[in-house]
Design an enzyme around this catalytic site. Structure first.
Site, PDB file in Angstrom:
ATOM      1  N   HIS A 220      -8.069   3.680   3.138  1.00 53.27           N
ATOM      2  CA  HIS A 220      -7.900   4.280   4.572  1.00 53.27           C
ATOM      3  C   HIS A 220     -10.193   3.907   5.161  1.00 53.27           C
ATOM      4  CE1 HIS A 220      -4.622   5.467   3.465  1.00 53.27           C
ATOM      5  NE2 HIS A 220      -4.583   6.349   4.957  1.00 53.27           N
TER       6      HIS A 220
ATOM      7  N   ASP B  99       0.863  -0.915   0.056  1.00 53.37           N
ATOM      8  CA  ASP B  99      -0.190  -0.325   0.286  1.00 53.37           C
ATOM      9  C   ASP B  99       1.245   1.072   0.463  1.00 53.37           C
ATOM     10  OD1 ASP B  99      -2.941   1.240  -0.084  1.00 53.37           O
ATOM     11  OD2 ASP B  99      -1.310   2.169   1.891  1.00 53.37           O
ATOM     12  N   SER B 100       0.685   1.934  -0.572  1.00 54.60           N
ATOM     13  CA  SER B 100       1.410   3.836  -0.344  1.00 54.60           C
ATOM     14  C   SER B 100       1.196   4.266   0.697  1.00 54.60           C
ATOM     15  CB  SER B 100      -0.231   4.679  -1.280  1.00 54.60           C
ATOM     16  OG  SER B 100      -0.878   4.891  -0.807  1.00 54.60           O
TER      17      SER B 100
ATOM     18  N   CYS C  15     -11.126   3.228  -1.220  1.00 54.57           N
ATOM     19  CA  CYS C  15     -10.248   3.611  -0.838  1.00 54.57           C
ATOM     20  C   CYS C  15     -10.036   2.792   0.879  1.00 54.57           C
ATOM     21  CB  CYS C  15      -9.859   5.184  -0.232  1.00 54.57           C
ATOM     22  SG  CYS C  15      -8.732   5.785   0.516  1.00 54.57           S
TER      23      CYS C  15
ATOM     24  N   GLU D 239      -5.289   9.888   8.967  1.00 49.88           N
ATOM     25  CA  GLU D 239      -3.715   9.343   9.597  1.00 49.88           C
ATOM     26  C   GLU D 239      -3.723  10.477  10.180  1.00 49.88           C
ATOM     27  OE1 GLU D 239      -1.409   9.607   5.439  1.00 49.88           O
ATOM     28  OE2 GLU D 239      -2.533   7.307   5.401  1.00 49.88           O
TER      29      GLU D 239
ATOM     30  N   CYS E  67      -4.377  -1.261  -2.948  1.00 52.30           N
ATOM     31  CA  CYS E  67      -4.367   0.418  -2.608  1.00 52.30           C
ATOM     32  C   CYS E  67      -4.877   0.391  -3.750  1.00 52.30           C
ATOM     33  CB  CYS E  67      -3.124   0.714  -2.654  1.00 52.30           C
ATOM     34  SG  CYS E  67      -3.026   2.338  -2.991  1.00 52.30           S
TER      35      CYS E  67
END
Length: 279
Positions: free
Chosen positions: A195, A11-12, A193, A159, A74
């Site tokens: 996240h 993942d990024s 996504c 984040e 991702c």
């Protein structure tokens, strides 16, 4: 006989850990190697060329660590880099290794969640602009109407640990309103996504009870189970000691570990690796 190598999960940053969490739960006992390119994150607003370069560098590094199979956990990398990697880079490398993404497995089943045949897709700017979900979903479910909405402020909120605080509600409502204004018939929303599952409960709270909110983790994990059953030649190349290794391209590993543990659901201990110039 070679003992095999781990399944690589890339993942990024840290979002892919929500997918990794589901994979490790559904397919226990295998060895796994997770790499988060936090040092160059976020990928969402970068160009196709840059995302491909970064992703391919990371994939090659994972190959060198012995991973015969790499999952791009991702959406941005899957949307902007996977096709080039599969069609150009891998043939040139002349390897039996494989790289898979998260978009196609999701598109293959998302139509099963909707009754109205109207679905919404929430993602980063890069994922939305790529149009990858529109193309893939149309391939499997041409009768669906798909509406997309970029949510550029959600990843920074998550984040920075603000996702479960009252201030996040404004931005959750903002993007949901923009999506639902496109069609009042949307009854299924895909979190495109990795996240976004951390916001899932807040998202549900701002939507009518009849709207499904679908995260990708379990879908991708189930698809990987099916893939390994259909490809025993790959399954036999995978090592099975139950080891989990975490790597990040940011040198502040304690900070990564703190946030990663929230995404993965258990304690994470990572190692720093400098990918640039390695491949």
């Amino acid at each position: 006989m070679l003992s095999g190598g781990p399944i690589g999960v890339f993942d990024s940053g840290i979002g892919g850990l929500t997918v990794f969490r589901s994979i490790a739960k559904q397919i226990p006992g295998y060895d796994y190697l997770y790499l988060g390119d936090n040092g160059r994150a976020p990928y969402g607003n970068r160009s196709f060329k840059t995302i491909h370069q970064y992703t391919w560098e990371c994939v090659q590094w994972m190959f060198k660590q012995g991973c015969p199979l790499v999952i791009l956990a991702c959406n941005t990398a899957s949307a902007k880099a996977l096709r080039t990697i599969q069609q150009q880079d891998m043939p040139a490398l002349q390897t039996n290794n494989r790289v898979l993404g998260v978009i196609r497995p999701t598109a293959e089943v998302i139509g099963n969640y909707t009754k109205s045949k109207n679905i919404g897709v929430l993602g980063t700017k890069g994922t939305v602009q790529s149009g990858s979900y529109l193309l893939e979903i149309e391939h499997f479910f041409p009768e669906l109407k798909v509406y997309q909405q970029a949510c550029p402020l959600w990843v920074p909120l998550i984040e920075n640990g603000e996702y479960n605080k009252p201030g996040a509600d404004y931005y959750v409502q903002l993007y949901l309103d923009q999506l639902m204004q496109q069609s009042p018939d949307i009854d299924t929303i895909l979190l495109a996504c990795t996240h976004y599952p951390l916001l899932q409960e807040k998202i549900k709270a701002h939507l009518p009870a009849n709207v499904n909110v679908v995260a990708q983790g379990d879908i991708v994990a189930a698809s990987l189970v099916d893939y390994l059953q259909r490809h025993p030649e790959m399954e036999q190349r995978l090592s099975k000691q139950g080891n989990l290794h975490f790597y990040t391209t940011i040198d502040d590993t304690p900070d990564f570990d703190h946030h990663a543990s929230q995404f993965f659901g258990k304690e994470v201990k990572s190692e720093f690796v400098d990918i640039r110039g390695r491949c």
